[in-house]
Write an enzyme that holds these catalytic residues in place. Structure first.
Site, mmCIF file in Angstrom:
data_model
loop_
_atom_site.group_PDB
_atom_site.id
_atom_site.type_symbol
_atom_site.label_atom_id
_atom_site.label_comp_id
_atom_site.label_asym_id
_atom_site.label_seq_id
_atom_site.Cartn_x
_atom_site.Cartn_y
_atom_site.Cartn_z
ATOM 1 N N HIS A 130 -4.635 3.552 -3.501
ATOM 2 C CA HIS A 130 -3.695 3.170 -2.408
ATOM 3 C C HIS A 130 -3.665 4.318 -1.405
ATOM 4 C CE1 HIS A 130 0.361 1.294 -1.119
ATOM 5 N NE2 HIS A 130 0.052 2.221 -0.225
ATOM 6 N N HIS A 139 -3.584 5.449 2.955
ATOM 7 C CA HIS A 139 -3.497 5.156 4.392
ATOM 8 C C HIS A 139 -4.353 6.164 5.144
ATOM 9 C CE1 HIS A 139 -0.097 2.377 3.860
ATOM 10 N NE2 HIS A 139 0.224 3.185 2.858
ATOM 11 N N LYS A 192 -3.658 -7.421 0.724
ATOM 12 C CA LYS A 192 -2.396 -6.685 0.651
ATOM 13 C C LYS A 192 -1.245 -7.540 1.148
ATOM 14 C CE LYS A 192 0.435 -3.344 0.104
ATOM 15 N NZ LYS A 192 0.430 -1.906 0.157
ATOM 16 N N HIS A 206 3.340 -4.674 -1.851
ATOM 17 C CA HIS A 206 4.471 -3.772 -1.567
ATOM 18 C C HIS A 206 5.702 -4.509 -2.060
ATOM 19 C CE1 HIS A 206 6.758 -0.654 0.757
ATOM 20 N NE2 HIS A 206 7.681 -1.559 0.484
ATOM 21 N N HIS A 246 2.697 1.443 -5.709
ATOM 22 C CA HIS A 246 3.702 2.520 -5.672
ATOM 23 C C HIS A 246 5.023 2.145 -6.337
ATOM 24 C CE1 HIS A 246 4.938 0.204 -2.220
ATOM 25 N NE2 HIS A 246 4.204 0.818 -1.323
ATOM 26 N N ASP A 271 -0.763 6.696 -2.109
ATOM 27 C CA ASP A 271 0.036 6.264 -0.956
ATOM 28 C C ASP A 271 0.176 7.403 0.056
ATOM 29 O OD1 ASP A 271 1.487 4.555 0.675
ATOM 30 O OD2 ASP A 271 3.380 4.897 -0.377
HETATM 31 N N1 NCD Z 1 4.812 4.454 1.833
HETATM 32 C C1 NCD Z 1 5.339 4.712 3.001
HETATM 33 O O1 NCD Z 1 6.439 5.252 3.060
HETATM 34 N N2 NCD Z 1 4.707 4.414 4.164
HETATM 35 C C2 NCD Z 1 3.464 3.701 4.304
HETATM 36 C C3 NCD Z 1 3.614 2.229 4.102
HETATM 37 C C4 NCD Z 1 3.777 1.796 2.658
HETATM 38 O O2 NCD Z 1 2.925 2.070 1.826
HETATM 39 O O3 NCD Z 1 4.770 1.140 2.330
HETATM 40 C C5 NCD Z 1 2.914 3.983 5.703
HETATM 41 O O4 NCD Z 1 2.003 3.261 6.130
HETATM 42 O O5 NCD Z 1 3.381 4.933 6.342
HETATM 43 ZN ZN ZN Z 2 1.290 2.741 1.284
HETATM 44 ZN ZN ZN Z 3 4.060 0.115 0.646
#
Ligand code: NCD
Ligand code: ZN
Ligand code: ZN
Length: 346
Positions: A14, A16, A100, A137, A175, A248
């Site tokens: 996971h 970003h 997702k 999520h 998460h 995450d």
């Molecule tokens: N985890 C987070 O707090 N933020 C994530 C989005 C997510 O995974 O929910 C993001 O894209 O910033």
């Molecule tokens: Zn995330």
């Molecule tokens: Zn998330």
């Protein structure tokens, strides 16, 4: 002689990476240690179609540091308009590894997510048929539900009914932050797994709020009480193959985090492995770290573990870690575990 630990090269289930300047800045932080990652599709605009995912994958590949051995595993952002045939074709061509689900409004860039689950029934049934996992999520968004209860309520009101209505659907609870999430995974079968982040193994809600508000510890789902953190630690270090690492790691610039309406997300790509080695050692579970970082995730996704290895070394003195990384959009603060780290990646 210093202690070392050799693992199959880890994957991040996971992650970003964002796009543009942020992508270029954060990608090396992941490729340094991780061989593969499930790439979250919550860009603006989101990665909805196979064509979007192909274009985004190409941008990621183009941003890879020279010589990096890293494969992005793409995902599609589920909307109420998603076409089951497009999803099936993207899966058949090997382009996407998961879809997702963001409940609309639950988190960063989730406005295009799902409000009415009846509208995605056809996609979910197609996914069950072809064995394509759904990454979730798991928080409800109803304003009357307390933010600390939103994961537990989601399990009862949304996740369990959706799973019952769609036999064979493979689901990753992303998460997880609660003992309720851990228990739900354990009570179910091989079609259900969960990712656990680095930061949720380290912080509880006091870390965010006691002694002044700490915006760099704010993420979604928000960290819960200590008893929940301990349940996550127990799950991650248990050796139960249904739990695996999804950092995450979610970069936002300091300007957007240290703000009257700060963004949610902790940026952990840089020091995740040092932190995890510390935590697993603390819990007497160093021998289970490899399962969590490198074996359980591939097994769930039906992939072979990486052949290459990575060695962690425990140093006699604390290892330096940058406070921030620079990006052309501004600095991004690296997650501070709040204790010195002795493990480094050799
Ligand atoms: N985890 C987070 O707090 N933020 C994530 C989005 C997510 O995974 O929910 C993001 O894209 O910033
Ligand atoms: Zn995330
Ligand atoms: Zn998330």
């Amino acid at each position: 002689m210093s202690q070392t630990l050799t693992l199959r090269r880890p994957d991040d289930w996971h992650l970003h990476l964002r796009d543009g300047a942020m992508l270029r800045a954060v990608l090396p932080e992941t490729t340094r240690h991780f061989a593969r990652a499930i790439i979250m599709p919550n860009l603006v605009p989101p990665v909805v179609t196979a064509a979007d995912a192909r274009a985004y994958r190409d941008r990621i590949l183009a941003a890879r540091p020279a010589g990096a051995d890293f494969t992005p595993l793409m995902t599609l952002y589920l909307t109420e308009q998603t076409d089951p045939a497009d999803v099936a074709a993207a899966h058949a061509s090997g382009l996407v590894s998961a879809v997702k689900l963001y409940p609309a409004g639950a988190t960063t860039n989730s406005a295009s997510g799902v409000r009415d689950f009846d509208k995605v029934r056809g996609v979910l049934e197609k996914m069950a048929e072809i064995g394509l996992p759904l990454c979730v999520h798991g928080e409800v968004t109803d304003s009357e539900v307390d933010i600390f209860d939103r994961e537990a309520v989601f399990i009862d009101r949304v996740l369990d009914p959706v799973r019952r209505a769609t036999p064979g659907l493979r689901v990753v609870m992303e998460h997880i932050t609660t003992a309720n999430g851990v228990e739900y995974v354990k009570a179910n079968d091989r079609d259900l797994g969960a990712t656990i982040t680095t930061h949720h193994l380290i912080i509880n809600r006091n870390h965010i709020l006691v002694g002044g508000i700490k915006p760099h510890y704010y993420c979604l789902p928000v960290a819960k009480r200590e008893e929940h953190r301990l349940a996550l630690r127990a799950a991650a270090t248990s050796g139960d193959t249904r739990f695996f690492l999804g950092t995450d790691s979610a970069p936002h610039t300091d300007a957007l985090k240290e703000n009257a309406c700060g963004c949610a997300g902790c940026f952990t790509a840089t020091n995740t492995l040092s932190i995890l080695a510390h935590a697993f050692e603390e819990d007497g579970a160093l021998d289970r770290l490899e399962g969590f970082t490198s074996l359980n995730g591939p097994a769930f996704y039906g992939l072979a573990p990486n052949k290459a290895t990575l060695t962690l070394t425990k140093n006699d003195t604390a290892v330096p870690c940058p406070d921030k990384i620079d990006t052309d959009d501004g600095p991004v603060t690296v997650f501070d575990p709040g204790f010195p780290l002795y493990w480094s990646v050799s």
